[in-house]
Design a protein around this motif. Structure first.
Motif, PDB file in Angstrom:
ATOM      1  N   LEU A  54      69.672  17.664  23.241  1.00  0.00           N
ATOM      2  CA  LEU A  54      68.717  18.154  24.221  1.00  0.00           C
ATOM      3  C   LEU A  54      69.385  18.941  25.349  1.00  0.00           C
ATOM      4  CD1 LEU A  54      66.346  15.077  24.581  1.00  0.00           C
ATOM      5  CD2 LEU A  54      65.914  17.207  23.383  1.00  0.00           C
ATOM      6  N   ILE A  55      70.700  19.100  25.304  1.00  0.00           N
ATOM      7  CA  ILE A  55      71.361  19.774  26.416  1.00  0.00           C
ATOM      8  C   ILE A  55      71.892  21.156  26.063  1.00  0.00           C
ATOM      9  CG2 ILE A  55      71.974  17.590  27.506  1.00  0.00           C
ATOM     10  CD1 ILE A  55      74.865  18.117  26.565  1.00  0.00           C
ATOM     11  N   ASP A  56      71.693  21.613  24.847  1.00  0.00           N
ATOM     12  CA  ASP A  56      72.232  22.913  24.443  1.00  0.00           C
ATOM     13  C   ASP A  56      71.660  24.052  25.285  1.00  0.00           C
ATOM     14  OD1 ASP A  56      73.701  21.671  22.509  1.00  0.00           O
ATOM     15  OD2 ASP A  56      72.338  22.167  20.876  1.00  0.00           O
ATOM     16  N   ILE A  57      70.363  24.168  25.320  1.00  0.00           N
ATOM     17  CA  ILE A  57      69.731  25.237  26.088  1.00  0.00           C
ATOM     18  C   ILE A  57      69.969  25.014  27.581  1.00  0.00           C
ATOM     19  CG2 ILE A  57      67.519  26.330  26.652  1.00  0.00           C
ATOM     20  CD1 ILE A  57      66.616  25.748  23.814  1.00  0.00           C
ATOM     21  N   GLY A  58      70.004  23.749  28.011  1.00  0.00           N
ATOM     22  CA  GLY A  58      70.279  23.434  29.408  1.00  0.00           C
ATOM     23  C   GLY A  58      71.648  23.924  29.851  1.00  0.00           C
ATOM     24  N   ALA A  97      64.244  21.057  30.153  1.00  0.00           N
ATOM     25  CA  ALA A  97      62.786  20.938  29.995  1.00  0.00           C
ATOM     26  C   ALA A  97      62.306  21.739  28.785  1.00  0.00           C
ATOM     27  CB  ALA A  97      62.082  21.406  31.260  1.00  0.00           C
ATOM     28  N   ILE A  98      62.843  22.936  28.596  1.00  0.00           N
ATOM     29  CA  ILE A  98      62.463  23.755  27.434  1.00  0.00           C
ATOM     30  C   ILE A  98      62.847  23.051  26.138  1.00  0.00           C
ATOM     31  CG2 ILE A  98      62.996  25.897  26.196  1.00  0.00           C
ATOM     32  CD1 ILE A  98      63.199  27.251  28.956  1.00  0.00           C
ATOM     33  N   ASP A  99      64.081  22.535  26.090  1.00  0.00           N
ATOM     34  CA  ASP A  99      64.549  21.824  24.895  1.00  0.00           C
ATOM     35  C   ASP A  99      63.712  20.578  24.626  1.00  0.00           C
ATOM     36  OD1 ASP A  99      66.313  22.261  22.866  1.00  0.00           O
ATOM     37  OD2 ASP A  99      68.093  21.690  23.982  1.00  0.00           O
ATOM     38  N   LEU A 100      63.369  19.847  25.689  1.00  0.00           N
ATOM     39  CA  LEU A 100      62.563  18.639  25.534  1.00  0.00           C
ATOM     40  C   LEU A 100      61.180  18.968  24.987  1.00  0.00           C
ATOM     41  CD1 LEU A 100      62.598  15.576  26.063  1.00  0.00           C
ATOM     42  CD2 LEU A 100      61.652  16.057  28.308  1.00  0.00           C
TER      43      LEU A 100
END
Length: 160
Positions: A54-58, A97-100
């Motif tokens: 969940l942290i790639d895009i973040g 948030a986008i990834d989630l």
């Protein structure tokens, strides 16, 4: 021989069983599998991971936000370091948030697609001469997978 096949619980399973009975194969055992009762966990722990991060895009957004914040910070009151950290933090939160949201939508679609009936394992015991015919019948009736083992009467075989 024993032949194992995985089927969806539908009419093709019933047709395969009736076709096997027509061909004088009587030792047929069907075992339905249970559905998963609990939903999959969203967050991983140290002992189990599903391979989705969940942290790639973040992290990408944190890099972009930090770079833009530091570059714009030279002209602002708090300076480039503070604005770089603010940009990195806010970029990470937006990306997280986008990834989630993306993963929640994927899991919801996965849950909806798994609402079909459970699979059934079909176990057929037959002679070696009948094995090819049984395999053909199962493949013709849309078996999802197939495995065959050779057993001898009265002895127990150990897996290697």
């Amino acid at each position: 021989m024993q032949i194992f096949a995985a089927f969806d619980h539908n009419i093709f399973l019933e047709l395969a069983i009736s076709k096997l009975k027509e061909n004088d194969i009587r030792d047929i055992y069907a075992v339905p599998l249970d559905k998963r009762k609990k939903d999959m966990k969203m967050f991983d722990n140290i002992h189990q991971s599903d391979g989705i991060s969940l942290i790639d895009i973040g992290m990408i957004f944190a890099f972009l936000g930090g770079t833009i914040g530091a570059a714009r910070g030279f002209a602002m009151d708090w300076g480039p370091i503070n604005w770089g950290l603010i940009g990195a933090g806010s970029g990470f939160l937006v990306g997280f948030a986008i990834d989630l949201i993306i993963n929640l939508v994927k899991r919801k679609k996965l849950r909806v697609s798994k609402n079909r009936g459970p699979e059934v394992i079909l176990i057929v015991t037959c002679t070696k001469d009948q094995a090819k015919q049984v395999e053909r019948i199962m493949w013709d009736h849309l078996a999802r997978g197939l495995a065959a083992t050779q057993t001898s009467v009265g002895t127990v075989q150990e897996g290697t």
